[in-house]
Design a protein around this motif. Structure first.
Motif, short mmCIF file in Angstrom:
data_model
loop_
_atom_site.label_atom_id
_atom_site.label_comp_id
_atom_site.label_asym_id
_atom_site.label_seq_id
_atom_site.Cartn_x
_atom_site.Cartn_y
_atom_site.Cartn_z
N LEU A 86 1.08 -0.93 0.03
CA LEU A 86 -0.21 0.33 -0.26
C LEU A 86 0.68 0.94 0.01
N GLN A 142 -5.00 -4.99 -8.15
CA GLN A 142 -5.72 -6.13 -8.01
C GLN A 142 -4.80 -7.08 -7.02
N LEU A 145 -3.16 -5.17 -3.88
CA LEU A 145 -4.51 -5.44 -2.75
C LEU A 145 -4.39 -6.40 -1.89
N ILE A 154 -4.04 -4.74 5.18
CA ILE A 154 -5.78 -4.88 5.00
C ILE A 154 -6.26 -5.86 5.69
N VAL A 160 -11.63 -7.36 -2.76
CA VAL A 160 -10.20 -6.63 -3.68
C VAL A 160 -10.82 -5.94 -4.85
N GLY A 163 -12.14 -2.39 -4.58
CA GLY A 163 -11.46 -1.88 -3.79
C GLY A 163 -10.41 -1.02 -4.84
N THR A 164 -10.61 -1.95 -5.47
CA THR A 164 -9.71 -1.41 -7.12
C THR A 164 -11.11 -0.74 -7.81
N PHE A 199 -6.70 4.91 1.49
CA PHE A 199 -6.36 3.93 1.70
C PHE A 199 -6.02 3.71 3.48
N PHE A 202 -9.55 1.58 3.28
CA PHE A 202 -8.60 0.67 2.67
C PHE A 202 -8.65 -0.36 4.23
#
Length: 215
Positions: A86, A142, A145, A154, A160, A163-164, A199, A202
């Protein structure tokens, strides 16, 4: 002598690329000719054709310069051995936002992408190349993450894919809005805190996997 000739050829190539950025910014890609670029670079059209097959090849070479600048950090982000995925991804996006404001080449490449009035066969080739690169980056994020989950950055139930999508939407929106209306905000100043906020979200577990049942 051979070494000097090679150096001179590289200098000429770089002068052509630098000139192309200036000409594209002034005239747009569709209205810019290789003659315009040759005049700006102080070389002949023949010199351009020695280095580039056509205008599309020249534009793609400009794109490659942008990609090569970010390649080391991008590769580090996606490495499964990276202990801080991250952090590396955040650094990548922050350096990207800084470059958007400070680097004329990077700024011009994205203006080509988002300029609706600058449409031609050459600009469509650029957009097609960008679509391919965007797919590569989507898959790469991906990977990052997934690695962040393994590293405990996370939560293990983090979604994932969601999040992407969130990250892509945020970054693409920032770039597109700034390129089309730079008076709205300062991407160098405001882009980094936006990414840091994403972030933090996340890490908090807000995007836990919930399935696709809309419940």
């Amino acid at each position: 002598m051979a070494r000097r000739t090679k150096e001179e050829a590289l200098e000429t190539r770089n002068a052509i690329l630098d000139a192309a950025v200036r000409v594209f910014a002034l005239r747009g890609v569709a209205n810019a000719s290789l003659t315009d670029i040759a005049g700006e670079a102080g070389v002949t059209r023949g010199a351009i054709y020695w280095h580039f097959a056509n205008k599309a090849d020249l534009i793609n070479s400009l794109w490659q310069q942008v990609l090569e600048f970010y390649a080391p950090l991008s590769e580090a982000c996606e490495s499964l051995d990276e202990p801080d995925p991250l952090g590396k991804l955040q650094a990548l996006y922050i350096s990207f936002f800084v470059g958007m404001e400070e680097d004329p080449l990077q700024r011009q490449m994205f203006q080509i992408l988002f300029a609706e009035g600058d449409r031609s066969k050459d600009t469509e080739l650029v957009r097609q190349r960008h679509r391919e690169l965007r797919l590569e980056r989507y898959r790469g994020v991906q990977v990052v993450l997934g690695n962040a989950i393994r590293q405990g950055q996370i939560p293990p139930d983090f979604d994932v894919q969601l999040g992407t999508i969130t990250l892509f939407s945020m970054v693409h929106g920032l770039i597109a809005n700034w390129v089309m209306s730079p008076e709205l905000f300062d991407i160098k100043q405001h882009g980094p805190p936006v990414i840091r906020s994403v972030f933090r979200m996340f890490r908090s577990g807000i995007l836990a996997h919930q399935g696709l049942d809309n419940s």
